[in-house]
Each structure stands twice: as C-alpha cells, then as structure tokens.
Motif scaffolding. Structure first.
Motif, PDB file in Angstrom:
ATOM      1  N   GLU A 188       0.829  -1.212   0.000  1.00 56.75           N
ATOM      2  CA  GLU A 188       0.000   0.000   0.000  1.00 56.75           C
ATOM      3  C   GLU A 188       0.862   1.259   0.000  1.00 56.75           C
ATOM      4  OE1 GLU A 188      -2.462  -0.542   3.389  1.00 56.75           O
ATOM      5  OE2 GLU A 188      -4.013  -1.653   2.295  1.00 56.75           O
ATOM      6  N   ARG A 189       1.962   1.230   0.798  1.00 53.33           N
ATOM      7  CA  ARG A 189       2.879   2.375   0.765  1.00 53.33           C
ATOM      8  C   ARG A 189       3.531   2.517  -0.613  1.00 53.33           C
ATOM      9  NH1 ARG A 189       4.393   0.550   5.979  1.00 53.33           N
ATOM     10  NH2 ARG A 189       6.202  -0.492   5.085  1.00 53.33           N
ATOM     11  N   GLU A 190       3.925   1.391  -1.184  1.00 52.37           N
ATOM     12  CA  GLU A 190       4.519   1.432  -2.518  1.00 52.37           C
ATOM     13  C   GLU A 190       3.522   1.982  -3.536  1.00 52.37           C
ATOM     14  OE1 GLU A 190       7.339   0.867  -5.540  1.00 52.37           O
ATOM     15  OE2 GLU A 190       7.535   0.865  -3.351  1.00 52.37           O
ATOM     16  N   LYS A 191       2.283   1.582  -3.395  1.00 52.08           N
ATOM     17  CA  LYS A 191       1.261   2.089  -4.310  1.00 52.08           C
ATOM     18  C   LYS A 191       1.063   3.598  -4.133  1.00 52.08           C
ATOM     19  CE  LYS A 191      -3.660   1.779  -5.408  1.00 52.08           C
ATOM     20  NZ  LYS A 191      -4.956   1.156  -5.051  1.00 52.08           N
ATOM     21  N   THR A 192       1.024   4.044  -2.858  1.00 50.36           N
ATOM     22  CA  THR A 192       0.859   5.477  -2.598  1.00 50.36           C
ATOM     23  C   THR A 192       2.030   6.266  -3.166  1.00 50.36           C
ATOM     24  OG1 THR A 192      -0.371   4.978  -0.572  1.00 50.36           O
ATOM     25  CG2 THR A 192       0.528   7.199  -0.792  1.00 50.36           C
ATOM     26  N   ASP A 193       3.255   5.767  -2.938  1.00 52.00           N
ATOM     27  CA  ASP A 193       4.438   6.473  -3.455  1.00 52.00           C
ATOM     28  C   ASP A 193       4.424   6.517  -4.978  1.00 52.00           C
ATOM     29  OD1 ASP A 193       5.226   6.774  -0.847  1.00 52.00           O
ATOM     30  OD2 ASP A 193       6.652   5.108  -0.876  1.00 52.00           O
ATOM     31  N   ARG A 194       4.114   5.377  -5.585  1.00 54.08           N
ATOM     32  CA  ARG A 194       4.079   5.359  -7.048  1.00 54.08           C
ATOM     33  C   ARG A 194       2.993   6.284  -7.594  1.00 54.08           C
ATOM     34  NH1 ARG A 194       5.047  -0.812  -9.293  1.00 54.08           N
ATOM     35  NH2 ARG A 194       6.961  -1.268  -8.126  1.00 54.08           N
ATOM     36  N   GLN A 195       1.833   6.262  -6.916  1.00 60.60           N
ATOM     37  CA  GLN A 195       0.744   7.118  -7.373  1.00 60.60           C
ATOM     38  C   GLN A 195       1.122   8.591  -7.276  1.00 60.60           C
ATOM     39  OE1 GLN A 195      -2.384   5.656  -8.486  1.00 60.60           O
ATOM     40  NE2 GLN A 195      -2.393   7.690  -9.425  1.00 60.60           N
ATOM     41  N   GLN A 196       1.786   8.960  -6.148  1.00 55.85           N
ATOM     42  CA  GLN A 196       2.215  10.351  -5.995  1.00 55.85           C
ATOM     43  C   GLN A 196       3.257  10.728  -7.047  1.00 55.85           C
ATOM     44  OE1 GLN A 196       0.883  12.474  -3.767  1.00 55.85           O
ATOM     45  NE2 GLN A 196       2.103  14.110  -4.662  1.00 55.85           N
ATOM     46  N   THR A 197       4.198   9.809  -7.281  1.00 53.28           N
ATOM     47  CA  THR A 197       5.218  10.065  -8.301  1.00 53.28           C
ATOM     48  C   THR A 197       4.585  10.230  -9.671  1.00 53.28           C
ATOM     49  OG1 THR A 197       6.854   8.802  -7.032  1.00 53.28           O
ATOM     50  CG2 THR A 197       7.310   9.160  -9.364  1.00 53.28           C
ATOM     51  N   VAL A 198       3.650   9.361  -9.996  1.00 54.61           N
ATOM     52  CA  VAL A 198       2.991   9.430 -11.295  1.00 54.61           C
ATOM     53  C   VAL A 198       2.196  10.726 -11.428  1.00 54.61           C
ATOM     54  CG1 VAL A 198       1.167   8.391 -12.690  1.00 54.61           C
ATOM     55  CG2 VAL A 198       2.938   6.952 -11.693  1.00 54.61           C
ATOM     56  N   GLN A 226      -3.932  11.425 -20.950  1.00 57.21           N
ATOM     57  CA  GLN A 226      -5.250  11.071 -20.421  1.00 57.21           C
ATOM     58  C   GLN A 226      -5.334  11.199 -18.913  1.00 57.21           C
ATOM     59  OE1 GLN A 226      -6.052   7.135 -21.877  1.00 57.21           O
ATOM     60  NE2 GLN A 226      -6.156   7.780 -24.051  1.00 57.21           N
ATOM     61  N   GLY A 227      -4.190  11.300 -18.237  1.00 56.88           N
ATOM     62  CA  GLY A 227      -4.202  11.502 -16.792  1.00 56.88           C
ATOM     63  C   GLY A 227      -3.751  10.272 -16.041  1.00 56.88           C
ATOM     64  N   PRO A 228      -3.525  10.404 -14.721  1.00 63.69           N
ATOM     65  CA  PRO A 228      -3.005   9.283 -13.917  1.00 63.69           C
ATOM     66  C   PRO A 228      -4.021   8.190 -13.632  1.00 63.69           C
ATOM     67  CG  PRO A 228      -3.397  11.204 -12.534  1.00 63.69           C
ATOM     68  CD  PRO A 228      -3.630  11.642 -13.947  1.00 63.69           C
ATOM     69  N   ASP A 229      -5.328   8.457 -13.832  1.00 60.97           N
ATOM     70  CA  ASP A 229      -6.329   7.436 -13.489  1.00 60.97           C
ATOM     71  C   ASP A 229      -6.223   6.220 -14.394  1.00 60.97           C
ATOM     72  OD1 ASP A 229      -7.251   9.096 -11.520  1.00 60.97           O
ATOM     73  OD2 ASP A 229      -8.809  10.005 -12.782  1.00 60.97           O
ATOM     74  N   SER A 230      -5.853   6.426 -15.633  1.00 57.09           N
ATOM     75  CA  SER A 230      -5.747   5.317 -16.582  1.00 57.09           C
ATOM     76  C   SER A 230      -4.320   4.804 -16.714  1.00 57.09           C
ATOM     77  CB  SER A 230      -6.250   5.767 -17.958  1.00 57.09           C
ATOM     78  OG  SER A 230      -5.483   6.861 -18.435  1.00 57.09           O
ATOM     79  N   PHE A 231      -3.467   5.198 -15.818  1.00 53.74           N
ATOM     80  CA  PHE A 231      -2.051   4.827 -15.919  1.00 53.74           C
ATOM     81  C   PHE A 231      -1.778   3.617 -15.027  1.00 53.74           C
ATOM     82  CE2 PHE A 231       2.496   5.206 -15.129  1.00 53.74           C
ATOM     83  CZ  PHE A 231       2.964   5.500 -16.397  1.00 53.74           C
ATOM     84  N   VAL A 232      -1.142   2.590 -15.585  1.00 54.70           N
ATOM     85  CA  VAL A 232      -0.790   1.386 -14.837  1.00 54.70           C
ATOM     86  C   VAL A 232       0.481   1.668 -14.030  1.00 54.70           C
ATOM     87  CG1 VAL A 232      -0.173  -1.045 -14.990  1.00 54.70           C
ATOM     88  CG2 VAL A 232      -1.840  -0.067 -16.582  1.00 54.70           C
TER      89      VAL A 232
END
Length: 595
Positions: A188-198, A226-232
């Motif tokens: 979850e932390r990795e996901k949060t960090d990646r999401q913030q970076t993206v 298209q934005g970060p919502d559609s980004f893997v």
C-alpha cells in the motif's frame, strides 16, 4: 418381605461391583430409595397373591418370576448407562484430539482438562475449548482470505511478482497473518508512493507541454495525457514515464536557451538600432513565455531587425564602437592596443567589422568577469590618483592659503587617508597580479604597461622615501618645545618648561615671517575666541553647509585651528627656505629688494 429381601440382595451385589470408597453412601441411599418406592407395589402383589390363594411352590415361582423381571430390567438399564458412559469417554477422546489438532494448527499451547475431573466436566470443558478455538480459526481464515485478496489486488495494480507469496498451505498461525499484514502495508505504501510520483510527473509533463505548445506524438505520451487514473503503476511504466519527463525537461531547457538567446540578440539589435523603448515594451508584453508562438514572433522580429541593421550598418558599427570603448575603459586597455585594433578594422568590410567588434566586446566582458577582483582594486587606485591630481591642480590657486571653505583642512584629511589606504591597496593589488601572472604564465598589462613592475618600483620608492625622511628627521634640530625637551632628555640636557595647553597671547614676533604664527592650542573653548579661528569656521561652514552662520563644535573648532596653524607653518617653512637660498647666493641690492 421376601421381595424386599431380594431387592436388597440385588443392590448389595451392585454395591460390591461399584467402587467401595466414594459411591458407598450413594448406593445405600439409592437402595433405600428403591425399596421405599417399590414397597407399595410389592405389598399389593402380596395381597393379590394371598387373595388368589397362591401357596407353596407356585408362590415361590411367582416371586422368582417377579425377581427375574426386576433384575432383567435393572441389568438392561445398567447396560444402557454403561453404553452412555462409553460414548461419553469416546467423545472426550475425540474432543481431546480435536483440541490438540486445533492447538497445533493455531500455534497455541495445548492445555487439556485433567483426568481427575468427572467425565461430564471433562466433556464440557473440552467442548468449550474446542468451540473457542474453532471460532479463532474461523476469524483467522477470514483474515487470511481478506489479506490474500488485498495482496493479489495490489500485485495486480503494481504488476509485481512476489517471491514471498508462496507459503505453507493450511498455515493459519498469527505469524503468517502478521507477515501478510505487513506485506499488505508495504504494498500500500509502494502504491501510494508510485501514485504520488505518477501524479507529480504527469502534471509536470502536461504543464511543460502546455508551456511549449507541444502535443504528444506516440501512444505512451497520449496515455500520459489522459491523466493518472488510466495509468498502470508498474515499474516499467514509471521508468518510461521518468524517461519521458527527462526528455520533456530537455525540450524545456533547449527552448529556454533558444528564447533567451533570441531575446538577447533582439535586445542587442534594439540597442544598436536605437529602437524606441515603448515599442520594445509592447513587444515584450506580447510574448507568451516559451510557447512556440513566442519563438516564432522572436524569430520574425530578429529577421526584421537584421534587415534593418543591414540598411543601417554604419550606425550600428558606431554604436558598437562606443560599447567597445566602454569595455576597454573598464578593462584598462592601453592606447597602443586600441590603435592596433582600430588599424585592423580599417581594412575590413562592414559586416566583418561588426563581427570583430562584437567578438572583442565579448572577450573583454569575459576577461572583466574572470579578473573582477584585480580590476576593482585598479579602479579604486585610479580613483585615488585622480583625486590626487585634482588637489595638485588647485595647489597653485591664489586664494588657497586664505583657507576659504576649509580647503586646507580637506587637503590634509585626504592626504592622511591616501597615506593610509594607498600602500595597503597597492600591496593587495601586487599580490593579486603576481598570483595571476603565475597562473596565466604571462604579464598583466594595464593601460599599456606591465603593472607588476610599476607597483614594485612604487613600493621601493616609497620605502626609500620613508628611510630618507627618517634619516633627515633624526639629523634635524628640534623646532618645537616638546621635541626640544625629548632631545635634551636624550642627551642629558636640562629640560624646558612644558608649553601651556591653553592659547596664550603670543609674544611680539622678531621677523615678518612669524608675525602671523598662531600658538598651538588644545583648549577648543579658548581657540573659539580667536578671531582668525572664527573666520575659518565661517568659511568652512559656508563650504560644507552652504551657510555663513558660525557653527561651533569641539571637532570643528580644533580642526579649523589646526588647519590655520598648518597653513601658517607651511608659509614659515617656505619663507625660511627662500631666505636660506638668498643667503647662499649673494645678489645685488636691487634684486634683493624685488624679492
């Protein structure tokens, strides 16, 4: 009575089969209760048999039949109870095995009830313990299922292959749950960090594209738009996104450099062509940062100005020459070097002249920036030298010795300041130039001369003058009372009385040269009463404050008095030197009278 005896015999046989220690009292009470309960029915049987008239063997047979029936019934009940006991013991054994298995599965200590408890108590406690452990097992299984589903979802979102995912099947220990929970938090932390970076990276990329007026050219860049919502949020995608960000940053840097270069070139042409400042401001306000449209407008303006420059080349060359002179002045370029450069320009075409001028200006600007410390010292030295020449040019003025406006006082203060500052300034400058020449392996030239040799020669001359002055002063006869006292003390002569520290009325002078000499005074209140000092104060106030009022302070009075004294002293010295020269070279009386 006979049947009662039979029943009591049966009970006695049962008591003999049962344990004798704990259940003896209970069995006796049960026998008594059974006899009391059967007594009415047995009495009824005896009455019935008596009314029937049963006697002898037939009566014994009937009693034996009743006894057999009762005994069979009791034995049947004993068997049923025995079966119930066996089932209870089997259940206890089963519960013990279940409890042991659950304890092993849940990794908890195994604490079964003791065998000293009754079977029913053991069964109850075992059932309670097994039920609790089964509830704990169900909770753990639910937690494991939830954690595994979360892990699977996070691995799918982050596109991870977790080498730690394989665990022992059926392991529902708290350690496994804790490890899974910790891993979920890590993901979850990795996901949060990646999401913030993206989010940050995509926002920066989109802003840069907007500023540049650019559009994405490939599929990945279009997905980014298209934005970060559609980004893997995979590592590969983030790495690709960072590469795209670096490429966009390079584009921004290149565009900034291009716009800055275009602005500088346009600004230089504006200055050379003397374009109106209002027109320049309107053009600059119309530019939109580093957008493609701004670059296009700058290029168009540059082309227009270059065409205008080509039509006004002579004016541009003259403006550039003036700029070159300013650069040569701040770099202390000598006249010979300037003449050589001007001679080189004469044989060139106008375009080549302009290119050479701009190249020379750029070279001098870089030299000034590189050696700024040396040039700052040179500027300060030149400033002091110019000030010295200014005072020397006014030294022959007719009204200088009248001390109007405090001229003598200002000269004396400046002379002392220069005497303090100039040696230190030239020493620092010599050290900087020496270090520069050692580093550059060439002489430092300023105003066409090798400045290091000049500074060394000046330092030597200053040292020689100091030595000569000290030698002359040591051989000169003391002129003031204080020096006379020191000299007399040095040779053992009697000392004279000290000069009073207040202004006293001067004795009548013996020669014309000493008639206007002022006594030295440190009592500023007494000096303020002297008419000459008051006049000097008025003159100084008029020069400094622009007023003729008499402004008296301790400092101004003492400075005015000392200035007058120094001026008169210099006149006395000049007169004495003149008289000594006249005495040394005899002349006619007419010539002497003229002098």
């Amino acid at each position: 009575g006979t049947l009662g005896r039979v029943l009591r015999g049966i009970c006695r046989s049962g008591r003999q089969a049962a344990p004798k220690f704990k259940f003896a009292t209970m069995a006796a009470r049960f026998t008594d209760d059974a006899a009391a309960a059967l007594q009415p029915d047995l009495a009824s049987l005896d009455a019935i048999w008596a009314s029937i008239g049963l006697e002898g063997d037939y009566l014994v047979e009937r009693r034996t039949e009743v006894l057999t029936h009762v005994r069979t019934l009791l034995r049947t009940m004993v068997g049923q109870e025995e079966e119930q006991r066996r089932m209870l013991e089997e259940n206890i054994r089963t519960d013990r095995r279940s409890l042991q298995d659950l304890c092993m599965e849940l990794d908890v200590p195994y604490n079964p009830p003791g065998n000293q408890l009754s079977l029913l108590r053991q069964s109850e406690e075992l059932e309670t313990a097994v039920a609790k452990l089964q509830e704990e097992r169900e909770r753990r299984l639910e937690s494991l299922v939830d954690l595994e589903s979360k892990l699977e979802a996070l691995r799918s979102e982050l596109v991870l292959r977790d080498a730690r995912a394989s665990m022992a099947v059926g392991d529902i220990s708290l350690q496994r749950i804790e490890k899974l929970s910790k891993r979920v938090h890590e993901y979850e932390r990795e996901k949060t960090d990646r999401q913030q970076t993206v989010n940050d990276t995509i926002s920066a990329i989109k802003k840069t594209w907007t500023d540049l007026g650019a559009t994405p050219t490939d599929d990945f860049a279009r997905r980014v738009m298209q934005g970060p919502d559609s980004f893997v949020l995979s590592s590969a995608n983030i790495l690709e996104l960072q590469k795209l960000k670096a490429d966009v940053d390079r584009q921004r840097a290149a565009r900034n450099s291009e716009v800055s270069d275009l602005r500088n070139r346009v600004s230089q042409l504006w200055s050379k062509l003397r374009i109106d400042q209002a027109e320049q401001d309107r053009f600059l306000r119309s530019l939109a940062g580093i957008h493609t449209a701004a670059v296009t407008r700058l290029r168009e303006e540059l082309r227009r100005l270059e065409q205008l420059r080509a039509a006004n080349m002579k004016l541009i060359i003259e403006s550039t020459k003036q700029e070159l002179v300013a650069c040569q002045n701040i770099c202390f370029v000598g006249e010979s070097e300037r003449r050589v450069f001007d001679a080189q320009l004469r044989g060139m075409a106008q375009a080549d002249q302009l290119a050479s001028l701009e190249e020379e200006i750029e070279r001098l600007q870089s030299v000034r920036v590189r050696d700024d410390a040396i040039y700052r010292l040179l500027e300060r030295r030149q400033e002091l030298l110019d000030k010295i020449r200014e005072f020397e040019s006014t030294a022959g003025a007719a009204d200088r010795l009248t001390n109007r406006g405090g001229v003598l006082l200002r000269e004396e203060r400046f002379r002392k300041a220069v005497a303090r500052e100039m040696p230190k300034l030239e020493k620092d400058l010599l050290a900087e130039i020496t270090e520069w020449e050692e580093r550059q392996q060439q002489p430092f030239i300023a105003n066409g001369i090798r400045l290091r040799e000049t500074l060394q020669r000046t330092a030597e001359e200053r040292g020689n003058r100091s030595s000569e002055h000290a030698s002359v002063m040591s051989q000169r006869e003391p002129q003031t009372p204080s020096l006379k006292r020191k000299a007399s003390q040095h040779i053992g002569a009697p000392t004279e009385a000290k000069t009073p520290r207040t202004i006293t009325k001067a004795k009548p002078p013996a020669t014309p040269a000493t008639q206007s000499r002022l006594p030295v005074a440190t009592d500023y209140k007494t000096a303020a009463k002297t008419p000459v000092v008051r006049k000097a104060l008025r003159d100084a106030n008029g020069a400094v404050y622009g007023a003729s009022d008499l402004i008296m302070t301790k400092e101004s009075i003492v400075d005015a008095h000392h200035s007058i004294a120094d001026g008169v002293g210099s006149l006395d010295a000049s007169f004495s030197d003149f008289m000594a020269e006249v005495s040394a070279k005899p002349r006619s009386s007419n010539m002497l009278g003229k002098h």
